[in-house]
Design an enzyme around this catalytic site. Structure first.
Site, short mmCIF file in Angstrom:
data_model
loop_
_atom_site.label_atom_id
_atom_site.label_comp_id
_atom_site.label_asym_id
_atom_site.label_seq_id
_atom_site.Cartn_x
_atom_site.Cartn_y
_atom_site.Cartn_z
N GLY A 244 -0.59 3.10 -2.82
CA GLY A 244 0.11 3.75 -4.23
C GLY A 244 0.54 5.19 -3.02
O GLY A 244 0.25 6.01 -2.57
N GLU B 109 -1.59 -10.06 -0.35
CA GLU B 109 -0.79 -9.92 0.54
C GLU B 109 -1.01 -10.62 2.08
O GLU B 109 -0.34 -10.29 2.86
CB GLU B 109 -1.69 -8.43 1.01
N ASP C 259 4.18 1.59 -5.56
CA ASP C 259 3.86 2.07 -6.46
C ASP C 259 3.79 4.05 -6.23
O ASP C 259 3.56 3.89 -5.50
CB ASP C 259 2.79 1.93 -7.97
N VAL D 128 -5.25 4.12 -9.54
CA VAL D 128 -5.09 5.52 -9.78
C VAL D 128 -3.52 5.27 -10.40
O VAL D 128 -2.63 5.12 -9.57
CB VAL D 128 -4.53 6.67 -8.69
N MET E 194 -7.63 1.48 -1.56
CA MET E 194 -9.70 1.16 -2.32
C MET E 194 -10.19 0.45 -1.45
O MET E 194 -11.30 0.50 -1.52
CB MET E 194 -8.99 0.71 -3.62
N GLU E 195 -9.42 0.41 -0.13
CA GLU E 195 -10.15 -0.09 1.15
C GLU E 195 -10.58 0.54 2.61
O GLU E 195 -10.85 0.49 3.03
CB GLU E 195 -10.46 -1.39 1.50
N1 ADE Z 1 -3.48 0.15 -4.40
C1 ADE Z 1 -1.97 0.47 -4.77
N2 ADE Z 1 -1.46 1.07 -5.22
C2 ADE Z 1 -2.98 1.50 -5.94
C3 ADE Z 1 -2.96 2.98 -6.57
N3 ADE Z 1 -2.24 3.38 -7.64
N4 ADE Z 1 -4.42 3.15 -6.84
C4 ADE Z 1 -5.22 2.77 -5.76
N5 ADE Z 1 -4.95 1.39 -4.61
C5 ADE Z 1 -3.73 0.87 -4.99
#
Ligand code: ADE
Length: 248
Positions: A80, A14, A212, A163, A188-189
């Protein structure tokens, strides 16, 4: 101590490009992580990758403040997209952060950080404005897509799960909506980094490229998206942000 801006990401990919652009690079190993100090556009920075998840991000954030004297923290990475109209290739600038897996009920309301009396941690308004302005004038291109990249601003929710299962995102969103929270993106952070930065009194903001829609296709070409799209966005946005901050 001189002002030092920390640029933090979960994954090395990243931050591809930023390291190459770093003037006077110096590598420092701490807590099993690699940090790089130097300058971007004349601004003293420390580049850091946390690894994935809230604990890894919190440890890295504390090291950024304690060891490197970070005076501002900017997170850049992928997420996401879950808000209406938040599509793959769009960008979300976070103005507040929530831990979607925080649940100490019935002792505290669901999502509230125990003993903090708050569920949301706000981004720093000035840093967020600078990030938002930078995103808006940076000519981002999503390869193969004719439509312009849309820049969103809003709530980002973090939790220790990727997820990607049918029904999972709907369930999470319904529970958060029930408590009055409507995130644009899941990752997630950032909520962990925001909490550490609040504890240290250090301004924090974050920019996430949507990789996504947090559904069954989420993991499909995740790695390819990070290396080919998100890292390019991050590079352009962070370099332009440094140019902007160097003039302030
Ligand atoms: N980072 C990128 N896509 C994600 C997702 N679907 N869930 C959690 N963290 C993510």
């Amino acid at each position: 101590m001189t002002a030092t801006i920390a640029i933090l990401s979960a994954l090395v990919d990243e931050q591809r490009g930023l390291l190459d652009a770093l003037a006077q690079p110096r590598r420092v190993e701490r807590s099993g992580r690699t940090f790089w100090t130097g300058q971007l556009s004349g601004v003293p920075v420390v580049l850091a990758t946390s690894g994935i998840g809230k604990v890894a991000a919190a440890i890295t954030s504390a090291v950024l403040m304690e060891v490197f004297g970070a005076t501002q923290v900017v997170f850049t990475g992928v997420a996401g997209g879950v808000g209406p109209g938040v599509a793959v290739g769009d960008v979300v600038v976070g103005n507040a952060f929530l831990q979607h897996d925080m649940d100490c009920s019935p002792l505290f309301p669901r999502y509230e950080i125990p003993l903090y009396g708050q569920s949301l941690i706000d981004a720093d308004p000035a840093l967020t404005l600078a990030l938002l302005q930078t995103c808006r004038y940076t000519p981002l291109v999503h390869p193969g897509h004719a439509v312009p990249v849309v820049i969103h601003q809003g709530l980002i929710a973090s939790g220790d799960r990727f997820v990607c299962r049918a029904g999972e995102v709907a369930e999470l969103m319904a529970a958060m909506a029930n408590a009055g929270y409507h995130p644009l993106a899941l990752e997630m952070e950032c909520a962990a980094v925001a909490q550490v930065c609040q504890d240290y009194g250090v301004p924090f903001s974050a920019v996430r490229t949507i990789s996504d829609r947090a559904d069954a296709q989420a993991h499909g070409d995740f790695q390819q998206f990070v290396t080919q799209v998100a890292s390019q966005y991050s590079f352009q946005i962070i370099m332009n942000l440094m140019r902007l901050l160097s003039k302030m």
